[in-house]
Design an enzyme around this catalytic site. Structure first.
Site, PDB file in Angstrom:
ATOM      1  N   LYS A 193      33.865  37.538  44.152  1.00 41.59           N
ATOM      2  CA  LYS A 193      34.814  38.564  44.159  1.00 41.59           C
ATOM      3  C   LYS A 193      34.166  39.860  44.508  1.00 41.59           C
ATOM      4  O   LYS A 193      34.135  40.534  45.637  1.00 41.59           O
ATOM      5  CB  LYS A 193      35.816  38.826  43.204  1.00 41.59           C
ATOM      6  CG  LYS A 193      36.652  40.106  43.349  1.00 41.59           C
ATOM      7  CD  LYS A 193      37.641  40.261  42.255  1.00 41.59           C
ATOM      8  CE  LYS A 193      36.940  40.917  41.120  1.00 41.59           C
ATOM      9  NZ  LYS A 193      36.844  42.292  40.926  1.00 41.59           N
ATOM     10  N   ASN A 194      33.133  40.040  43.717  1.00 36.52           N
ATOM     11  CA  ASN A 194      32.550  41.363  43.527  1.00 36.52           C
ATOM     12  C   ASN A 194      31.283  41.681  44.681  1.00 36.52           C
ATOM     13  O   ASN A 194      30.464  42.495  44.777  1.00 36.52           O
ATOM     14  CB  ASN A 194      31.956  41.729  42.258  1.00 36.52           C
ATOM     15  CG  ASN A 194      33.306  41.977  41.345  1.00 36.52           C
ATOM     16  OD1 ASN A 194      34.330  42.123  41.703  1.00 36.52           O
ATOM     17  ND2 ASN A 194      32.854  42.009  39.818  1.00 36.52           N
TER      18      ASN A 194
ATOM     19  N   CYS B 191      41.583  47.260  37.540  1.00 36.22           N
ATOM     20  CA  CYS B 191      42.015  47.181  36.092  1.00 36.22           C
ATOM     21  C   CYS B 191      41.637  48.509  35.276  1.00 36.22           C
ATOM     22  O   CYS B 191      40.793  49.528  35.592  1.00 36.22           O
ATOM     23  CB  CYS B 191      40.796  46.266  35.628  1.00 36.22           C
ATOM     24  SG  CYS B 191      41.193  44.525  36.107  1.00 36.22           S
TER      25      CYS B 191
ATOM     26  N   ARG C 221      37.575  55.682  34.857  1.00 36.92           N
ATOM     27  CA  ARG C 221      36.881  55.221  36.476  1.00 36.92           C
ATOM     28  C   ARG C 221      37.071  55.961  37.309  1.00 36.92           C
ATOM     29  O   ARG C 221      37.684  55.986  38.385  1.00 36.92           O
ATOM     30  CB  ARG C 221      37.527  53.919  36.582  1.00 36.92           C
ATOM     31  CG  ARG C 221      37.630  52.776  35.505  1.00 36.92           C
ATOM     32  CD  ARG C 221      37.948  51.456  36.044  1.00 36.92           C
ATOM     33  NE  ARG C 221      36.989  50.673  36.599  1.00 36.92           N
ATOM     34  CZ  ARG C 221      37.164  49.369  37.400  1.00 36.92           C
ATOM     35  NH1 ARG C 221      38.450  48.763  37.208  1.00 36.92           N
ATOM     36  NH2 ARG C 221      36.163  48.841  37.913  1.00 36.92           N
ATOM     37  N   PRO C 222      36.294  57.226  37.177  1.00 37.01           N
ATOM     38  CA  PRO C 222      36.146  58.129  38.043  1.00 37.01           C
ATOM     39  C   PRO C 222      35.397  57.848  39.353  1.00 37.01           C
ATOM     40  O   PRO C 222      34.640  56.556  39.318  1.00 37.01           O
ATOM     41  CB  PRO C 222      35.374  59.163  37.388  1.00 37.01           C
ATOM     42  CG  PRO C 222      34.614  58.624  36.308  1.00 37.01           C
ATOM     43  CD  PRO C 222      35.451  57.601  35.941  1.00 37.01           C
TER      44      PRO C 222
ATOM     45  N   ASP D 212      31.894  41.975  32.437  1.00 32.29           N
ATOM     46  CA  ASP D 212      33.026  41.336  32.876  1.00 32.29           C
ATOM     47  C   ASP D 212      33.012  40.113  31.979  1.00 32.29           C
ATOM     48  O   ASP D 212      34.174  39.442  31.913  1.00 32.29           O
ATOM     49  CB  ASP D 212      32.837  41.159  34.361  1.00 32.29           C
ATOM     50  CG  ASP D 212      32.974  42.353  35.338  1.00 32.29           C
ATOM     51  OD1 ASP D 212      32.570  42.243  36.386  1.00 32.29           O
ATOM     52  OD2 ASP D 212      33.372  43.336  34.456  1.00 32.29           O
TER      53      ASP D 212
ATOM     54  N   ARG E  78      43.615  38.106  40.643  1.00 25.08           N
ATOM     55  CA  ARG E  78      42.768  39.123  41.488  1.00 25.08           C
ATOM     56  C   ARG E  78      41.466  38.497  41.498  1.00 25.08           C
ATOM     57  O   ARG E  78      40.764  38.714  42.564  1.00 25.08           O
ATOM     58  CB  ARG E  78      43.047  40.604  40.929  1.00 25.08           C
ATOM     59  CG  ARG E  78      44.305  41.240  41.023  1.00 25.08           C
ATOM     60  CD  ARG E  78      43.932  42.407  40.495  1.00 25.08           C
ATOM     61  NE  ARG E  78      42.940  43.227  41.034  1.00 25.08           N
ATOM     62  CZ  ARG E  78      41.808  43.971  40.094  1.00 25.08           C
ATOM     63  NH1 ARG E  78      42.281  44.359  38.815  1.00 25.08           N
ATOM     64  NH2 ARG E  78      41.026  44.409  40.806  1.00 25.08           N
TER      65      ARG E  78
HETATM   66  C1  EPZ Z   1      32.041  47.029  39.526  1.00 23.90           C
HETATM   67  O1  EPZ Z   1      33.050  48.134  39.124  1.00 23.90           O
HETATM   68  C2  EPZ Z   1      32.652  45.540  39.242  1.00 23.90           C
HETATM   69  N1  EPZ Z   1      33.969  45.557  40.343  1.00 23.90           N
HETATM   70  C3  EPZ Z   1      33.488  45.608  37.943  1.00 23.90           C
HETATM   71  O2  EPZ Z   1      34.051  44.186  38.041  1.00 23.90           O
HETATM   72  C4  EPZ Z   1      32.233  45.614  37.040  1.00 23.90           C
HETATM   73  O3  EPZ Z   1      32.807  45.472  35.630  1.00 23.90           O
HETATM   74  C5  EPZ Z   1      31.530  46.812  37.328  1.00 23.90           C
HETATM   75  O4  EPZ Z   1      30.958  46.962  38.423  1.00 23.90           O
HETATM   76  C6  EPZ Z   1      30.424  47.056  36.247  1.00 23.90           C
HETATM   77  O5  EPZ Z   1      29.385  45.815  36.416  1.00 23.90           O
HETATM   78  C7  EPZ Z   1      33.853  45.519  41.506  1.00 23.90           C
HETATM   79  O6  EPZ Z   1      32.386  45.191  42.014  1.00 23.90           O
HETATM   80  C8  EPZ Z   1      34.729  45.397  42.626  1.00 23.90           C
HETATM   81  P1  EPZ Z   1      30.762  50.918  37.856  1.00 23.90           P
HETATM   82  P2  EPZ Z   1      32.638  49.582  39.452  1.00 23.90           P
HETATM   83  O7  EPZ Z   1      30.724  52.019  39.037  1.00 23.90           O
HETATM   84  O8  EPZ Z   1      31.673  49.740  40.827  1.00 23.90           O
HETATM   85  C9  EPZ Z   1      31.379  54.612  35.454  1.00 23.90           C
HETATM   86  C10 EPZ Z   1      35.944  42.763  37.502  1.00 23.90           C
HETATM   87  O9  EPZ Z   1      36.361  42.233  36.484  1.00 23.90           O
HETATM   88  N2  EPZ Z   1      31.509  55.462  36.787  1.00 23.90           N
HETATM   89  O10 EPZ Z   1      29.441  50.198  37.830  1.00 23.90           O
HETATM   90  O11 EPZ Z   1      33.925  50.287  39.356  1.00 23.90           O
HETATM   91  C11 EPZ Z   1      32.553  53.916  35.163  1.00 23.90           C
HETATM   92  O12 EPZ Z   1      33.949  54.820  34.661  1.00 23.90           O
HETATM   93  C12 EPZ Z   1      35.605  44.339  37.741  1.00 23.90           C
HETATM   94  O13 EPZ Z   1      35.264  41.859  38.296  1.00 23.90           O
HETATM   95  C13 EPZ Z   1      31.538  56.904  36.877  1.00 23.90           C
HETATM   96  O14 EPZ Z   1      31.518  57.525  35.862  1.00 23.90           O
HETATM   97  O15 EPZ Z   1      31.649  49.794  38.128  1.00 23.90           O
HETATM   98  C14 EPZ Z   1      31.827  52.859  34.276  1.00 23.90           C
HETATM   99  O16 EPZ Z   1      32.120  53.459  32.948  1.00 23.90           O
HETATM  100  C15 EPZ Z   1      35.923  44.978  36.505  1.00 23.90           C
HETATM  101  N3  EPZ Z   1      31.465  57.524  38.098  1.00 23.90           N
HETATM  102  C16 EPZ Z   1      30.455  52.830  34.497  1.00 23.90           C
HETATM  103  O17 EPZ Z   1      30.068  53.959  35.592  1.00 23.90           O
HETATM  104  C17 EPZ Z   1      31.585  56.859  39.116  1.00 23.90           C
HETATM  105  O18 EPZ Z   1      31.929  57.390  40.358  1.00 23.90           O
HETATM  106  C18 EPZ Z   1      30.157  51.609  35.308  1.00 23.90           C
HETATM  107  O19 EPZ Z   1      30.924  51.404  36.638  1.00 23.90           O
HETATM  108  C19 EPZ Z   1      31.812  55.338  39.028  1.00 23.90           C
HETATM  109  C20 EPZ Z   1      31.428  54.933  38.017  1.00 23.90           C
END
Ligand code: EPZ
Length: 455
Positions: free
Chosen positions: A22-23, A116, A121-122, A306, A398
């Site tokens: 998916k990702n 989710c 999640r900013p 995850d 999803r």
């Molecule tokens: C991706 O989400 C994945 N989703 C998530 O999988 C996965 O848990 C995550 O990466 C971490 O590996 C997809 O790829 C569609 P991040 P993403 O940006 O990109 C903070 C699943 O179950 N952050 O790496 O949203 C954020 O809040 C899903 O398949 C900011 O602060 O994750 C988090 O604490 C869930 N500002 C951390 O960074 C931002 O602009 C990591 O988030 C972006 C993120």
């Protein structure tokens, strides 16, 4: 409402061919916008998040068709640069369209994404990266208006966190920027490397994916390409977790060796036998595990956040206590309270959870609140005595294609119950948590907003 009916206590035996990730497929579908041609993407799983991406592509004017696991996207007809809030709220990944729309059209109008609820999640890191490339971005009540007066320009980008989504957005926007972009502190997940493989197949000059520094030579016209998406390592980890708890022998096939290392090491420490070949991992378990860990989630190649929920479910009967530390998301233990309804002993304090094994789990009525937490409930129900009923399974759909069918093929007793009559009283039913929009930080406003009518 739809539900999974599971009667636990049965060993699981067999082979699971793991579907596309998916990702990985979600950013690749967004990337097809950059080519203006007809790209063919193979190994696309049948997931509601993929459906949501296809709906966004069609809204933008792309022609999208699907034949089994192959999705064909012709983005020549793209004629819009806005995504309606309803589509944005469907999933977190909708924000990944921001970079490619901006690169293709010079404008973009989207709202905060859904997905989710694992914490705030900013999207501040996404916006900071796009601003470094020359985008002007303003936010009004949760909607983002972006434009570039003179097109995007290559830049040095330093991500404050190795954000997967921000890395992907920056890569896609950088492909449409004049000059070279270097992304520092980039995420290293395998899905980033898969995106780079697709982009280079389209003629882009991208290198370094899988390492913290990614370089993009932008401004090169991209052409359509054919690509096969990598297998989903988190789905593989979920099936291994089910076998570890229920007992049996399960082989997951398709995931590249090493991508599951933190999970297989954990289950080896917990008493399972692991055999690995190039793209196959076999886990054998007697069902009686011992404590392991601590499990501390981290960016790749660390323990994947995850996989934390399904692995936690697998350890709910392990002798002793296992400590979990969730370092990625602020609120990723919502499954713990549902696991407790099965009899699990889990103490949560902020980002730390302590799982103390209990002799047995007993079936109960459960409600999934998010994708991987829902998968954890399925894993635990398979290891519980008696019947469990899991509602909120739209969250699970999803990210898992054919989960009930695949588990039944392994010997599980699982069925999907169609929507019940609304009047039927169900004791465990609480109001479904809605996919609220995630609120990013307030962005400063740009004053002049002479936007084209479609944006
Ligand atoms: C991706 O989400 C994945 N989703 C998530 O999988 C996965 O848990 C995550 O990466 C971490 O590996 C997809 O790829 C569609 P991040 P993403 O940006 O990109 C903070 C699943 O179950 N952050 O790496 O949203 C954020 O809040 C899903 O398949 C900011 O602060 O994750 C988090 O604490 C869930 N500002 C951390 O960074 C931002 O602009 C990591 O988030 C972006 C993120």
């Amino acid at each position: 409402m739809r539900a999974y009916l599971i009667t636990g206590g049965r060993r699981l035996e067999g082979l699971v061919p793991i579907h596309g990730a998916k990702n990985s497929v979600l950013p690749i579908l967004a990337a097809t916008i950059l080519t203006g041609g007809e790209s063919v993407i193979h190994n696309c799983p049948d997931l509601s998040d993929v459906d949501a991406s296809i709906a966004i592509l069609r809204h933008l004017g792309c022609r999208v068709s699907r034949a089994g696991e192959t999705v064909t996207v012709d983005s020549a007809g793209l004629d819009r640069c806005d995504i309606p809030e309803k589509l944005m709220r469907e999933m977190r990944s909708s924000v990944i369209f921001l970079g490619p729309i901006l690169a293709r059209t010079g404008q973009a109008r989207v709202s905060m994404p859904g997905g989710c609820e694992l914490g705030p999640r900013p999207v501040d890191l996404h916006l900071a990266a796009l601003r470094r490339l020359g985008a002007e971005i303003s936010e009004t009540g949760g909607s983002l208006r972006c434009r570039t007066r003179r097109g995007l320009r290559g830049a040095e980008i330093h991500l404050a966190l190795p954000s997967v989504g921000a890395t992907e957005n920056a890569m896609l926007a950088a492909c449409g920027s004049r000059g070279t972009t270097v992304i520092h502190n980039a995420a290293c997940e395998p899905e980033i490397l898969d995106l780079q493989c697709f982009l280079t197949a389209c003629g882009a000059r991208v290198r370094g994916a899988g390492s913290p520094v990614i370089e993009v030579e932008g401004g090169i016209p991209l052409h359509a390409a054919e690509h096969r998406v990598i297998a989903d390592r988190i789905c593989a980890a979920t099936y291994l977790s089910a076998a570890a708890l229920a007992g049996g022998e399960v082989t997951v096939e398709g995931v590249a060796r090493g991508q599951l290392a933190p999970v297989t090491e954990l289950f080896t420490a917990a008493g399972c036998r692991i055999r690995q070949e190039a793209r196959r991992v076999t886990l054998t378990s007697g069902g009686a595990l011992r404590r392991a860990g601590p499990v501390r989630t981290a960016p790749y190649p660390g323990f994947p956040t995850d996989a934390q929920p399904p692995v936690m479910a697998a350890l709910t009967r392990a002798a002793g206590s296992t400590v979990f530390v969730e370092t990625i998301f602020e609120n990723r233990y919502r499954h713990a309270q549902e696991l407790a309804r099965l009899g699990a002993d889990i103490r949560v304090e902020g980002r730390v959870a302590v799982v103390t094994g209990v002799p047995a789990l007993h079936g109960a009525g459960l409600e999934a609140a998010d994708l991987r937490g829902g998968a954890a409930l399925v894993v635990a129900a398979l290891g519980a005595e008696g019947e469990s009923v899991i509602t909120g399974i739209h969250h699970i759909r999803r990210g898992y294609d054919g989960l009930p069918e695949q588990l039944a093929a392994l010997g599980a007793q699982i069925a999907e119950r169609p929507p019940a009559a609304e009047t039927e009283e169900k004791p465990w039913q609480r109001s479904e948590s809605t996919n609220g929009a995630t609120q990013g930080k307030k962005e400063s406003f740009s004053t002049s907003t002479s936007w084209s009518p479609s944006c």
